[in-house]
Design an enzyme around this catalytic site. Structure first.
Site, PDB file in Angstrom:
ATOM      1  N   ARG A 172       0.864  -1.186   0.000  1.00 50.52           N
ATOM      2  CA  ARG A 172       0.000   0.000   0.000  1.00 50.52           C
ATOM      3  C   ARG A 172       0.895   1.229   0.000  1.00 50.52           C
ATOM      4  NH1 ARG A 172       2.021   1.802   3.864  1.00 50.52           N
ATOM      5  NH2 ARG A 172       0.774   3.678   3.638  1.00 50.52           N
ATOM      6  N   GLY A 173       0.239   2.413  -0.110  1.00 43.04           N
ATOM      7  CA  GLY A 173       1.008   3.649  -0.238  1.00 43.04           C
ATOM      8  C   GLY A 173       1.203   3.920  -1.719  1.00 43.04           C
ATOM      9  N   ALA A 174       0.934   5.161  -2.140  1.00 47.42           N
ATOM     10  CA  ALA A 174       0.851   5.439  -3.572  1.00 47.42           C
ATOM     11  C   ALA A 174       2.103   5.059  -4.377  1.00 47.42           C
ATOM     12  CB  ALA A 174       0.493   6.908  -3.773  1.00 47.42           C
TER      13      ALA A 174
ATOM     14  N   ARG B 278      -7.067  -0.533  -7.100  1.00 48.81           N
ATOM     15  CA  ARG B 278      -7.449   0.528  -6.139  1.00 48.81           C
ATOM     16  C   ARG B 278      -7.553   1.834  -6.939  1.00 48.81           C
ATOM     17  NH1 ARG B 278      -4.375   1.017  -0.660  1.00 48.81           N
ATOM     18  NH2 ARG B 278      -6.324   2.021  -0.062  1.00 48.81           N
TER      19      ARG B 278
ATOM     20  N   GLN C  94      -2.378   2.531   9.935  1.00 44.62           N
ATOM     21  CA  GLN C  94      -1.089   2.658   9.245  1.00 44.62           C
ATOM     22  C   GLN C  94      -0.102   3.487  10.065  1.00 44.62           C
ATOM     23  OE1 GLN C  94      -4.071   2.976   7.787  1.00 44.62           O
ATOM     24  NE2 GLN C  94      -4.056   2.416   5.641  1.00 44.62           N
TER      25      GLN C  94
ATOM     26  N   ASP D   8      -2.105  10.646  -2.460  1.00 46.32           N
ATOM     27  CA  ASP D   8      -2.464   9.564  -3.382  1.00 46.32           C
ATOM     28  C   ASP D   8      -2.768  10.096  -4.770  1.00 46.32           C
ATOM     29  OD1 ASP D   8      -3.117   8.462  -0.544  1.00 46.32           O
ATOM     30  OD2 ASP D   8      -2.792   6.770  -1.885  1.00 46.32           O
TER      31      ASP D   8
ATOM     32  N   ASN E 173      -5.441  12.331   0.255  1.00 48.17           N
ATOM     33  CA  ASN E 173      -4.581  11.491   1.099  1.00 48.17           C
ATOM     34  C   ASN E 173      -5.467  10.785   2.123  1.00 48.17           C
ATOM     35  OD1 ASN E 173      -1.818  10.626   1.741  1.00 48.17           O
ATOM     36  ND2 ASN E 173      -2.196  11.621   3.707  1.00 48.17           N
ATOM     37  N   LYS E 174      -4.847   9.940   2.920  1.00 46.80           N
ATOM     38  CA  LYS E 174      -5.572   9.127   3.901  1.00 46.80           C
ATOM     39  C   LYS E 174      -6.602   9.937   4.689  1.00 46.80           C
ATOM     40  CE  LYS E 174      -5.330   5.654   4.385  1.00 46.80           C
ATOM     41  NZ  LYS E 174      -6.304   4.781   3.659  1.00 46.80           N
TER      42      LYS E 174
HETATM   43  O1  MRU Z   1      -4.759   3.130   2.065  1.00 51.75           O
HETATM   44  P1  MRU Z   1      -3.284   3.337   2.003  1.00 51.75           P
HETATM   45  O2  MRU Z   1      -2.561   2.817   3.194  1.00 51.75           O
HETATM   46  O3  MRU Z   1      -2.695   2.865   0.700  1.00 51.75           O
HETATM   47  O4  MRU Z   1      -3.140   4.922   2.029  1.00 51.75           O
HETATM   48  C1  MRU Z   1      -1.849   5.464   1.912  1.00 51.75           C
HETATM   49  C2  MRU Z   1      -1.803   6.924   2.088  1.00 51.75           C
HETATM   50  O5  MRU Z   1      -2.803   7.600   2.218  1.00 51.75           O
HETATM   51  C3  MRU Z   1      -0.454   7.558   2.015  1.00 51.75           C
HETATM   52  O6  MRU Z   1      -0.391   8.690   2.833  1.00 51.75           O
HETATM   53  C4  MRU Z   1      -0.181   7.971   0.562  1.00 51.75           C
HETATM   54  O7  MRU Z   1      -0.333   6.888  -0.307  1.00 51.75           O
HETATM   55  C5  MRU Z   1       1.151   8.537   0.395  1.00 51.75           C
HETATM   56  S1  MRU Z   1       2.380   7.284   0.572  1.00 51.75           S
HETATM   57  C6  MRU Z   1       3.891   7.879   0.308  1.00 51.75           C
END
Ligand code: MRU
Length: 337
Positions: free
Chosen positions: A48-50, A89, A193, A234, A244-245
């Site tokens: 996970r994470g962009a 996703r 997270q 994201d 973002n999250k």
């Molecule tokens: O649902 P996730 O854990 O994939 O969400 C991730 C985030 O929101 C991160 O902050 C974002 O992807 C930036 S990661 C460098």
């Protein structure tokens, strides 16, 4: 436990993922050579994470080619499988961006596709280093060279990239320069997270930290405990609005009210210039059970309805600067990235 964190590795013609659903309890690696379980892993947040999703998408194309060759799928079937991977996703643009970028190499053959995926992973790693330097310079320029108390939300480190990270990469660079007093890590409900992943990375990097519930962030900021907040993204629209999250927007509003910097740190691959404003960003809505259950235990009335968006959008006017591997953008009203 190894001190090097590698969220995703291509090894022996398989993709190996560090299972992020199990951290910090255990460091398990799962290897994939079929697309269906790999897409399921992406959806369950094993990876996970962009930026990491971008690299996962790139290697996923190679996995799809190899599986198609083994199973005798034709070109149309392969393209369909690659579409499923791209759409696993919807919010992090890096996944679709990387899949489409790597898919273009299909006519050159499988080895060329793999070489392009490796190249994308190398560039992602370098972008962490560059964002770290640009972001650290920006904050030191603004706040002076002194130990800072920083707040971050979600996980944006080595688990979310192939390098040091985006926002967490900046924090790691500031720590190297002696400019971090302490990091407040939002726990990041509902999948934690922050408390599971960011705290684990901060511990490994020996950076002083504390975990706070998401609901404590505004109080921490308005009570003067925090010098600046940094988050990842994201998807960033052309006008700078940043997804973002979920919970990031509340942090931004509190920083705005307190008059402290709020930075969005993300690679250029997260900037989606085909989208004019944040209103056009597709926000992933996740399942009820993430809110109504905790580790399989029911914690809400059976049948409770939920609102569980995985991301929110912070309007550009609340963002002090967007930091990419190329530059820092301070977006004035009416300007674009
Ligand atoms: O649902 P996730 O854990 O994939 O969400 C991730 C985030 O929101 C991160 O902050 C974002 O992807 C930036 S990661 C460098």
């Amino acid at each position: 436990m190894s001190s090097v964190i590698e969220a995703i590795v291509w090894k022996d013609n398989r993709i190996v993922l560090l299972d992020q659903t199990q951290i910090p309890i255990s460091e398990n690696y799962i290897s994939y050579d079929e697309l269906a379980p790999y897409i399921d892993a992406i959806q369950r947040l094993v990876v996970r994470g962009a930026p990491a999703l971008g690299v996962a998408g790139a290697y996923g194309v190679v996995l799809a080619i190899d599986e198609a060759a083994r199973k005798g799928h034709n070109a149309n079937e392969l393209e369909h499988k690659i579409d499923l991977l791209r759409d696993a996703r919807p919010t992090a643009v890096n996944l679709a961006w990387a899949v489409e970028k790597i898919r273009k190499h299909l006519p050159e053959g499988r080895d060329a596709v793999l070489a392009a995926a490796h190249q994308l992973a190398r560039e992602d790693k370098q972008s962490s280093t560059d964002m770290g330097n640009i972001g650290a310079d920006w904050l030191i320029n603004k706040l002076g060279s002194k130990p800072l108390t920083l707040l971050t939300h979600c996980n944006t480190g080595s688990l979310a990239t192939t390098g040091t990270g985006t926002a967490l990469g900046v924090i790691k660079e500031l720590h190297k320069r002696g400019n971090v007093k302490e990091v407040y890590a939002d726990e990041t409900r509902p999948l934690l997270q922050g408390s599971r992943l960011t705290a684990w990375e901060l511990m490994k990097s020996e950076i002083p930290y504390r975990i706070e519930p998401d609901g404590a962030a505004a109080m921490a900021i308005l009570s003067g405990r925090i010098d600046a907040a940094l988050i990842g993204a994201d998807r960033i629209a052309k006008n700078g609005d940043s997804a973002n999250k979920i919970g990031s927007l509340s942090v931004a509003l509190a920083c705005h009210a307190a008059g402290i910097p709020f930075l969005v740190v993300a690679p250029e691959s997260t900037v989606d210039r085909s989208i004019a404003t944040g209103g056009d960003i597709h926000i992933e809505i996740r399942g009820d059970e993430e809110l109504t259950q905790f580790k399989g235990i029911q914690v809400a009335p059976l049948g409770a309805k939920t609102f569980n968006p995985a991301f929110d959008v912070t309007p550009a006017k609340y963002i002090s600067a967007v930091i990419t591997e190329k530059q820092s953008y301070e977006i004035a009203e009416g300007q674009t990235l």
